[in-house]
Design a protein around this motif. Sequence first.
Motif, PDB file in Angstrom:
ATOM      1  N   GLY A 131      49.177  52.625  27.026  1.00 36.91           N
ATOM      2  CA  GLY A 131      50.861  54.056  27.041  1.00 36.91           C
ATOM      3  C   GLY A 131      51.055  54.706  28.086  1.00 36.91           C
ATOM      4  N   GLU A 132      50.197  55.579  28.815  1.00 38.77           N
ATOM      5  CA  GLU A 132      50.015  56.643  30.233  1.00 38.77           C
ATOM      6  C   GLU A 132      50.521  55.573  31.612  1.00 38.77           C
ATOM      7  OE1 GLU A 132      48.464  60.396  28.276  1.00 38.77           O
ATOM      8  OE2 GLU A 132      47.883  59.145  30.041  1.00 38.77           O
ATOM      9  N   THR A 133      51.451  56.179  32.313  1.00 36.01           N
ATOM     10  CA  THR A 133      51.445  55.840  33.862  1.00 36.01           C
ATOM     11  C   THR A 133      50.165  56.356  34.012  1.00 36.01           C
ATOM     12  OG1 THR A 133      53.705  55.009  33.186  1.00 36.01           O
ATOM     13  CG2 THR A 133      53.033  55.194  35.651  1.00 36.01           C
ATOM     14  N   GLY A 134      49.924  56.653  35.251  1.00 37.50           N
ATOM     15  CA  GLY A 134      48.931  57.234  35.680  1.00 37.50           C
ATOM     16  C   GLY A 134      48.308  56.803  37.464  1.00 37.50           C
TER      17      GLY A 134
END
Length: 435
Positions: free
Chosen positions: A177-180
């Motif tokens: 669920g995280e962009t990085g």
Amino acid sequence: MPRFSTLLTTALALATFPTLAQNAALNARIAKLAAQEESKVVAWRRDIHEHPELGNQETRTAGIVAAHLKKLGIEVQTGVARTGVVGILRGGKPGPVVALRADMDGLPVTETTGLPFASQVKTTYNNQPVGVMHACGHDTHVAMLLGAAEVLSQVKKDLPGTVKFIFQPAEEGSLPGETGGAKLMVQEGVMTNPKVDAIFGLHINAQTEVGNLRYRATGEMAAADVFSIKVKGKSAHGAYPWLSVDPVVTAAQIILGLQTIISRQTELTRDAAVLTVGMVHGGVRNNIIPEQVELTGTIRTLDKDMQQKLWADVRRVATGIASSAGATAEVEIVNYTPVTYNDPKLTAQMVPTLRAVAGATNVQEQKAVTGAEDFAYFQEKVPGLFVFVGGMPKGKNPADTAPHHTPNFFVDESGLTLGVTTLATLAADYLGAKR
């Protein structure tokens, strides 16, 4: 007999970029300064290795990086893509902008090397207790780029252009669920202000002997796709399977079917491809047939047409097998990392630099790697070159070394000076050739 591609690369470089020879005096200074930095680079590496941080959590590492860059008089931006650090070193003369990149994050691996600076850090990852370790060498990448920053800051008046130092978080990925990582850095404008013209990066390799550099023009590392297959059936008591549509058995058949995509349906003489199921989740009790089982895995390809073919094959195999069992399969595929693509013209330009730094016999053109690197996102914006630097002790058999991402992963620190020299010289030669 040398490969045609190697001969072509060398000829093109010598014919088109003769100005590299003009940088000999500066390169000699860089090599001398890099050798003088060896103990400092090793100390940085050991400190970071002992205190690893997972992706998007690299606050301590980022603090060390930012503090040292500021000490060198380099302009510093922090908090880029959450925990990333960017440094800008303006040379004494006008010119283009070249970027150098290092990744900072560790992995959810419990270290067993027994080193005096081994990690003792513990965490919870995906709801499981685990250690944290620099099991892929990102600690060495940070240390080598810090060393290159120190070297280049000492010769900045002779640099015709600007060097941008990119210390990137979350190369190994972000939490669901995280962009990085590199993708988020690009989205936040790391390749602009000032606009980058070319980018270079290194990766330590525990199966390559120290003193050696390896590269490959065009597709060097694979695209990495993540697939998820939700197999939906009908629940029943385990004692009465005829009342169910068993998603466990169906999922098992799908797993076997997926393996034939590579072994029987893919033209591997074109390029390598890999399909692996890495997770199987389903059920809560031994005597209950669940309603759903979820399969998760990875697809690796070096060619876009083959990538699209494999995506279609996964969907066809999963839905077809599920349908034959009276179940359904929902397939989701997400591209996590593009192909790490070394620009052919830039590669040809910089191969003489690699040979000058390491010695011609210590620079090899390698085969493609099915591992992935989000350095690819930078290469989508500007020409880039990604190089592997040796981290295996001299005389050791690669088969006897611990692979990357494992608890015994080991790096011979005597190879770090070559990494520092390579990064700094690539930057200086690129800027010099553009005068």
